[in-house]
Design a protein around this motif. Structure first.
Motif, PDB file in Angstrom:
ATOM      1  N   ARG A 182       1.086   4.118  -2.826  1.00  0.00           N
ATOM      2  CA  ARG A 182       0.911   5.548  -2.530  1.00  0.00           C
ATOM      3  C   ARG A 182       2.061   6.365  -3.114  1.00  0.00           C
ATOM      4  O   ARG A 182       1.857   7.427  -3.715  1.00  0.00           O
ATOM      5  CB  ARG A 182       0.854   5.735  -1.004  1.00  0.00           C
ATOM      6  N   LEU A 183       3.282   5.877  -2.941  1.00  0.00           N
ATOM      7  CA  LEU A 183       4.439   6.593  -3.483  1.00  0.00           C
ATOM      8  C   LEU A 183       4.387   6.680  -5.002  1.00  0.00           C
ATOM      9  O   LEU A 183       4.713   7.722  -5.593  1.00  0.00           O
ATOM     10  CB  LEU A 183       5.735   5.913  -3.033  1.00  0.00           C
ATOM     11  N   ARG A 184       3.978   5.608  -5.676  1.00  0.00           N
ATOM     12  CA  ARG A 184       3.878   5.623  -7.135  1.00  0.00           C
ATOM     13  C   ARG A 184       2.839   6.648  -7.593  1.00  0.00           C
ATOM     14  O   ARG A 184       3.042   7.361  -8.578  1.00  0.00           O
ATOM     15  CB  ARG A 184       3.503   4.233  -7.655  1.00  0.00           C
ATOM     16  N   ARG A 185       1.724   6.707  -6.856  1.00  0.00           N
ATOM     17  CA  ARG A 185       0.696   7.689  -7.231  1.00  0.00           C
ATOM     18  C   ARG A 185       1.225   9.115  -7.080  1.00  0.00           C
ATOM     19  O   ARG A 185       0.927  10.005  -7.867  1.00  0.00           O
ATOM     20  CB  ARG A 185      -0.558   7.485  -6.375  1.00  0.00           C
ATOM     21  N   LYS A 186       2.005   9.299  -6.006  1.00  0.00           N
ATOM     22  CA  LYS A 186       2.583  10.638  -5.812  1.00  0.00           C
ATOM     23  C   LYS A 186       3.478  11.018  -6.988  1.00  0.00           C
ATOM     24  O   LYS A 186       3.522  12.170  -7.397  1.00  0.00           O
ATOM     25  CB  LYS A 186       3.417  10.666  -4.531  1.00  0.00           C
ATOM     26  N   MET A 187       4.210  10.038  -7.492  1.00  0.00           N
ATOM     27  CA  MET A 187       5.132  10.314  -8.580  1.00  0.00           C
ATOM     28  C   MET A 187       4.409  10.404  -9.918  1.00  0.00           C
ATOM     29  O   MET A 187       5.014  10.758 -10.929  1.00  0.00           O
ATOM     30  CB  MET A 187       6.202   9.230  -8.656  1.00  0.00           C
ATOM     31  N   ARG A 205       0.839  -1.207   0.000  1.00  0.00           N
ATOM     32  CA  ARG A 205       0.000   0.000   0.000  1.00  0.00           C
ATOM     33  C   ARG A 205       0.878   1.263   0.000  1.00  0.00           C
ATOM     34  O   ARG A 205       0.608   2.240  -0.708  1.00  0.00           O
ATOM     35  CB  ARG A 205      -0.916   0.018   1.217  1.00  0.00           C
ATOM     36  N   LYS A 206       1.935   1.200   0.820  1.00  0.00           N
ATOM     37  CA  LYS A 206       2.821   2.372   0.891  1.00  0.00           C
ATOM     38  C   LYS A 206       3.509   2.600  -0.459  1.00  0.00           C
ATOM     39  O   LYS A 206       3.609   3.736  -0.939  1.00  0.00           O
ATOM     40  CB  LYS A 206       3.859   2.155   1.987  1.00  0.00           C
ATOM     41  N   ALA A 207       3.950   1.503  -1.094  1.00  0.00           N
ATOM     42  CA  ALA A 207       4.595   1.614  -2.407  1.00  0.00           C
ATOM     43  C   ALA A 207       3.612   2.160  -3.437  1.00  0.00           C
ATOM     44  O   ALA A 207       3.970   2.999  -4.286  1.00  0.00           O
ATOM     45  CB  ALA A 207       5.127   0.256  -2.843  1.00  0.00           C
TER      46      ALA A 207
END
Length: 127
Positions: free
Chosen positions: A114-119, A110-112
């Motif tokens: 979230r980070l991909r969406r941010k990028m 889930r954290k990964a």
């Protein structure tokens, strides 16, 4: 109507005497035989020859043996129950560890994401 010859034949018949009893009455069960003790041909060997004390001693030994067997059986069941409990606890602990690992991996994914969406990346772009 009656002749004298017929009256003479009636008087010649033997008179049946009644058995005497306390009240002059007799039981109607003369056909029934007198009661006797039952003959028992299949007595247990322990009852035929041994004395009372010997039988009581045997019974006491048998009772002691039964108590010992019951005690051993209870101990065996308690040991089996204890083993089952230990195995059950181990399985529960392993299941708990596996569940925690899955949760940790899920949280990492889930954290990964979230980070991909941010990028700005999405599944469609990464494929």
């Amino acid at each position: 109507m009656f002749s004298s010859s017929s009256t003479t034949t009636m008087s010649e018949q033997p008179v049946v005497s009644l058995s005497s009893s306390s009240n002059g009455r007799v039981s109607g069960k003369s056909w029934k035989t007198q009661k006797t003790a039952t003959v028992r041909s299949h007595l247990q060997p322990g009852l035929k020859t041994t004395k009372w004390d010997d039988r009581m001693e045997k019974e006491k030994k048998a009772r002691a043996i039964k108590m010992l067997q019951a005690e051993l059986k209870d101990e065996k069941e308690a040991e089996m129950k204890r083993r089952r409990e230990v195995t059950k606890e181990r399985k529960q602990a392993a299941e708990e560890r596996r569940r925690l690992e899955e949760d940790k991996a899920k949280m990492g994914a889930r954290k990964a994401a979230r980070l991909r969406r941010k990028m700005g990346r999405t599944k469609k772009i990464n494929q």
